[in-house]
Scaffold this motif. Structure first.
Motif, PDB file in Angstrom:
ATOM      1  N   GLU A 192      62.079  70.776  41.810  1.00 53.91           N
ATOM      2  CA  GLU A 192      61.511  70.302  43.641  1.00 53.91           C
ATOM      3  C   GLU A 192      60.786  70.566  43.495  1.00 53.91           C
ATOM      4  O   GLU A 192      59.811  69.994  43.849  1.00 53.91           O
ATOM      5  N   VAL A 193      60.036  71.338  42.444  1.00 55.32           N
ATOM      6  CA  VAL A 193      58.116  72.158  42.934  1.00 55.32           C
ATOM      7  C   VAL A 193      57.391  71.891  41.229  1.00 55.32           C
ATOM      8  O   VAL A 193      56.936  71.151  41.282  1.00 55.32           O
ATOM      9  N   ASN A 194      58.180  72.542  39.868  1.00 58.88           N
ATOM     10  CA  ASN A 194      57.128  72.270  39.216  1.00 58.88           C
ATOM     11  C   ASN A 194      57.883  71.833  37.379  1.00 58.88           C
ATOM     12  O   ASN A 194      56.903  71.346  36.417  1.00 58.88           O
ATOM     13  N   ILE A 195      58.935  71.872  37.423  1.00 63.52           N
ATOM     14  CA  ILE A 195      59.569  70.704  36.347  1.00 63.52           C
ATOM     15  C   ILE A 195      59.214  69.076  36.236  1.00 63.52           C
ATOM     16  O   ILE A 195      59.465  68.541  37.274  1.00 63.52           O
ATOM     17  N   LEU A 196      58.398  68.562  35.282  1.00 58.79           N
ATOM     18  CA  LEU A 196      58.543  67.347  35.287  1.00 58.79           C
ATOM     19  C   LEU A 196      59.051  66.008  34.348  1.00 58.79           C
ATOM     20  O   LEU A 196      59.487  65.726  34.875  1.00 58.79           O
ATOM     21  N   SER A 197      59.542  66.501  33.737  1.00 58.00           N
ATOM     22  CA  SER A 197      61.505  66.169  33.087  1.00 58.00           C
ATOM     23  C   SER A 197      62.263  67.123  32.064  1.00 58.00           C
ATOM     24  O   SER A 197      61.219  68.230  31.955  1.00 58.00           O
ATOM     25  N   SER A 198      63.034  66.912  31.937  1.00 56.36           N
ATOM     26  CA  SER A 198      64.160  67.981  31.168  1.00 56.36           C
ATOM     27  C   SER A 198      64.975  67.172  30.364  1.00 56.36           C
ATOM     28  O   SER A 198      65.663  65.800  30.477  1.00 56.36           O
ATOM     29  N   SER A 199      65.981  68.244  29.628  1.00 56.02           N
ATOM     30  CA  SER A 199      66.841  67.502  28.787  1.00 56.02           C
ATOM     31  C   SER A 199      67.750  68.845  28.199  1.00 56.02           C
ATOM     32  O   SER A 199      67.413  69.996  28.277  1.00 56.02           O
ATOM     33  N   TYR A 200      69.361  68.271  27.893  1.00 55.86           N
ATOM     34  CA  TYR A 200      70.450  69.264  27.928  1.00 55.86           C
ATOM     35  C   TYR A 200      70.769  69.258  26.455  1.00 55.86           C
ATOM     36  O   TYR A 200      71.786  68.293  27.116  1.00 55.86           O
ATOM     37  N   THR A 201      71.223  69.979  25.304  1.00 59.79           N
ATOM     38  CA  THR A 201      72.078  69.248  23.907  1.00 59.79           C
ATOM     39  C   THR A 201      73.239  70.625  24.145  1.00 59.79           C
ATOM     40  O   THR A 201      72.611  71.155  24.254  1.00 59.79           O
ATOM     41  N   GLU A 202      74.037  70.269  23.830  1.00 53.42           N
ATOM     42  CA  GLU A 202      75.346  70.730  22.344  1.00 53.42           C
ATOM     43  C   GLU A 202      76.122  70.870  21.647  1.00 53.42           C
ATOM     44  O   GLU A 202      75.210  69.565  21.190  1.00 53.42           O
ATOM     45  N   SER A 203      76.045  71.945  20.747  1.00 51.87           N
ATOM     46  CA  SER A 203      76.060  70.950  19.563  1.00 51.87           C
ATOM     47  C   SER A 203      77.029  72.863  18.508  1.00 51.87           C
ATOM     48  O   SER A 203      76.884  73.928  18.905  1.00 51.87           O
ATOM     49  N   LEU A 204      77.647  72.383  17.432  1.00 50.18           N
ATOM     50  CA  LEU A 204      78.312  72.895  16.907  1.00 50.18           C
ATOM     51  C   LEU A 204      77.890  73.779  15.685  1.00 50.18           C
ATOM     52  O   LEU A 204      78.116  73.988  14.972  1.00 50.18           O
ATOM     53  N   ASP A 205      76.412  72.645  15.112  1.00 46.99           N
ATOM     54  CA  ASP A 205      75.682  73.108  14.199  1.00 46.99           C
ATOM     55  C   ASP A 205      75.788  74.534  13.221  1.00 46.99           C
ATOM     56  O   ASP A 205      75.768  74.995  11.964  1.00 46.99           O
ATOM     57  N   SER A 206      75.819  75.438  14.452  1.00 43.80           N
ATOM     58  CA  SER A 206      75.577  76.862  14.208  1.00 43.80           C
ATOM     59  C   SER A 206      76.841  77.902  14.062  1.00 43.80           C
ATOM     60  O   SER A 206      76.324  79.045  14.190  1.00 43.80           O
ATOM     61  N   MET A 207      77.504  77.069  14.870  1.00 42.53           N
ATOM     62  CA  MET A 207      78.817  77.506  14.836  1.00 42.53           C
ATOM     63  C   MET A 207      78.834  79.265  13.402  1.00 42.53           C
ATOM     64  O   MET A 207      79.052  78.377  12.444  1.00 42.53           O
ATOM     65  N   LEU A 256      78.587  86.761  14.886  1.00 42.13           N
ATOM     66  CA  LEU A 256      78.773  85.482  15.538  1.00 42.13           C
ATOM     67  C   LEU A 256      78.309  84.689  16.717  1.00 42.13           C
ATOM     68  O   LEU A 256      77.758  85.307  17.089  1.00 42.13           O
ATOM     69  N   VAL A 257      78.629  83.327  16.062  1.00 43.86           N
ATOM     70  CA  VAL A 257      77.196  82.551  17.089  1.00 43.86           C
ATOM     71  C   VAL A 257      78.824  81.529  17.984  1.00 43.86           C
ATOM     72  O   VAL A 257      79.399  80.347  16.867  1.00 43.86           O
ATOM     73  N   GLY A 258      78.177  80.419  19.213  1.00 45.05           N
ATOM     74  CA  GLY A 258      79.404  79.433  19.803  1.00 45.05           C
ATOM     75  C   GLY A 258      79.143  78.843  19.316  1.00 45.05           C
ATOM     76  O   GLY A 258      78.079  78.685  18.862  1.00 45.05           O
ATOM     77  N   ILE A 259      78.949  77.952  20.539  1.00 46.84           N
ATOM     78  CA  ILE A 259      78.649  76.610  20.982  1.00 46.84           C
ATOM     79  C   ILE A 259      76.879  77.195  20.638  1.00 46.84           C
ATOM     80  O   ILE A 259      76.133  77.839  21.637  1.00 46.84           O
ATOM     81  N   ASP A 260      76.051  75.894  20.574  1.00 48.16           N
ATOM     82  CA  ASP A 260      74.196  76.071  20.543  1.00 48.16           C
ATOM     83  C   ASP A 260      74.077  75.043  21.551  1.00 48.16           C
ATOM     84  O   ASP A 260      74.356  74.182  21.514  1.00 48.16           O
ATOM     85  N   LYS A 261      73.738  75.342  23.239  1.00 46.21           N
ATOM     86  CA  LYS A 261      72.808  75.489  23.502  1.00 46.21           C
ATOM     87  C   LYS A 261      72.133  75.533  24.253  1.00 46.21           C
ATOM     88  O   LYS A 261      71.158  76.309  23.821  1.00 46.21           O
ATOM     89  N   THR A 286      70.143  68.436  35.278  1.00 50.72           N
ATOM     90  CA  THR A 286      70.669  68.881  34.158  1.00 50.72           C
ATOM     91  C   THR A 286      71.629  69.489  34.320  1.00 50.72           C
ATOM     92  O   THR A 286      72.662  70.038  32.837  1.00 50.72           O
ATOM     93  N   GLY A 287      71.559  70.262  35.426  1.00 47.26           N
ATOM     94  CA  GLY A 287      72.562  72.031  35.550  1.00 47.26           C
ATOM     95  C   GLY A 287      72.084  72.866  34.706  1.00 47.26           C
ATOM     96  O   GLY A 287      73.167  73.829  35.068  1.00 47.26           O
TER      97      GLY A 287
END
Length: 322
Positions: A192-207, A256-261, A286-287
């Motif tokens: 609402e103030v200063n974010i112009l664009s955003s994206s969100y990713t989940e990955s198992l690559d580092s688990m 230990l490394v879980g889901i990489d967000k 994006t939540g």
């Protein structure tokens, strides 16, 4: 913003802010050395625009105002572009000397902070506050590694013992080792103030959900795992060899490394938003809500506007070296 050029030849300081058209300043939690590049107006046919003729080895300082120094680099590269009428100068802060220089040591009964100060003294790099761990390293043999990796190897041992995360940074021309993950105060990124664009990713690559613990003779002496992750995703295993004086179970749990967000965003710039620090975010699209950690940052200054691109992680993770 102010840009000052320091000549290597005589140490003279020149304010070249009016000649600079664009500024890009950035860094990464895994890259270590922060960077700066500037584009300087260049028109050999216009007598009103003169080339400052910055040489390789000269220094460029970026100031937020007259007193707040953001970065002090040595010029490593310069590029002339006749199409755009500019010269681009770029370089790194002095952490690059630690990345580009190698050493061999056989340390005994020292702390990470003692190792850091010894290395900096040999490279003639001044130090600021070096995070105190009070963790004694009985023995650490270094065959040939970069000075930066040697520091990280020492602090990785402390991290395994106390769970704290550490990060070397340069402030001006002094090296500091800080506890990674400090939250930026009194600042929120919001759609609402200063974010112009955003994206969100989940990955198992580092688990990594299962760690087998071995002694120095290769015998398995323990195991830690996350049963929920193993049940849901199958086994992603690593091993850990316990060293004298270490809590093997605690050290293995830290592996230990879980889901990489991860997330990335572009926003109106704030100079406090640099890699290694935590930041509060509220982005309804994006939540992304809560505290996140800056993994990589890139700040651009042009025509009086300051924008930044940030790569974010959901967990404060230390770069480790074994």
């Amino acid at each position: 913003m102010k840009i000052k050029w320091v000549k290597q030849s005589d140490g003279s300081v020149n304010d070249i802010t009016d000649f600079v058209s664009t500024i890009n300043w950035g860094g990464s939690a895994g890259q270590a050395s922060r960077t700066l590049d500037i584009s300087v107006l260049n028109s050999p046919f216009d007598k009103n625009i003169s080339d400052p003729n910055i040489n390789l080895g000269d220094r460029i300082r970026l100031y937020y105002d007259d007193s707040r120094l953001l970065i002090d680099i040595m010029v490593y590269n310069r590029e002339r572009n006749n199409e755009t009428g500019t010269i681009t100068y770029s370089g790194y802060d002095d952490l690059n000397h630690l990345l580009r220089s190698n050493g061999s040591y056989n340390f005994k009964n020292v702390t990470p902070e003692m190792i850091t100060k010894k290395i900096c003294n040999e490279l003639k790099i001044e130090t600021g506050t070096i995070a105190a761990t009070n963790v004694n390293i009985k023995s650490m043999l270094i065959d040939s590694s970069s000075y930066y990796d040697i520091i990280l190897k020492a602090y990785t041992k402390a991290h395994k013992m106390n769970g704290k995360k550490y990060m070397p940074i340069m402030s001006g021309r002094k090296l500091y080792v800080i506890e990674k993950g400090e939250i930026i105060k009194d600042f929120i990124l919001s759609d609402e103030v200063n974010i112009l664009s955003s994206s969100y990713t989940e990955s198992l690559d580092s688990m990594v959900n299962q760690i087998k613990i071995y002694d120095d003779k290769g015998k398995q002496i323990g195991e830690v795992k996350n049963d929920d992750w193993v049940k849901q995703f199958g086994i992603f295993q690593d091993i850990y060899t316990k060293e004298d004086g270490e809590n093997g179970t605690k050290a293995a749990k830290n592996m230990l490394v879980g889901i990489d967000k991860t997330a990335s965003l572009q926003a109106i710039g704030n100079i406090s938003c640099i890699s290694g620090f935590g930041i509060a975010i509220y982005d309804s699209l994006t939540g992304l809500k809560g505290t996140f950690w800056i993994e990589q940052d890139s700040h651009s200054f042009e025509n009086g506007n300051h924008t930044m691109n940030l790569d974010l992680t959901f967990k404060n993770i230390m770069e480790v070296k074994e």
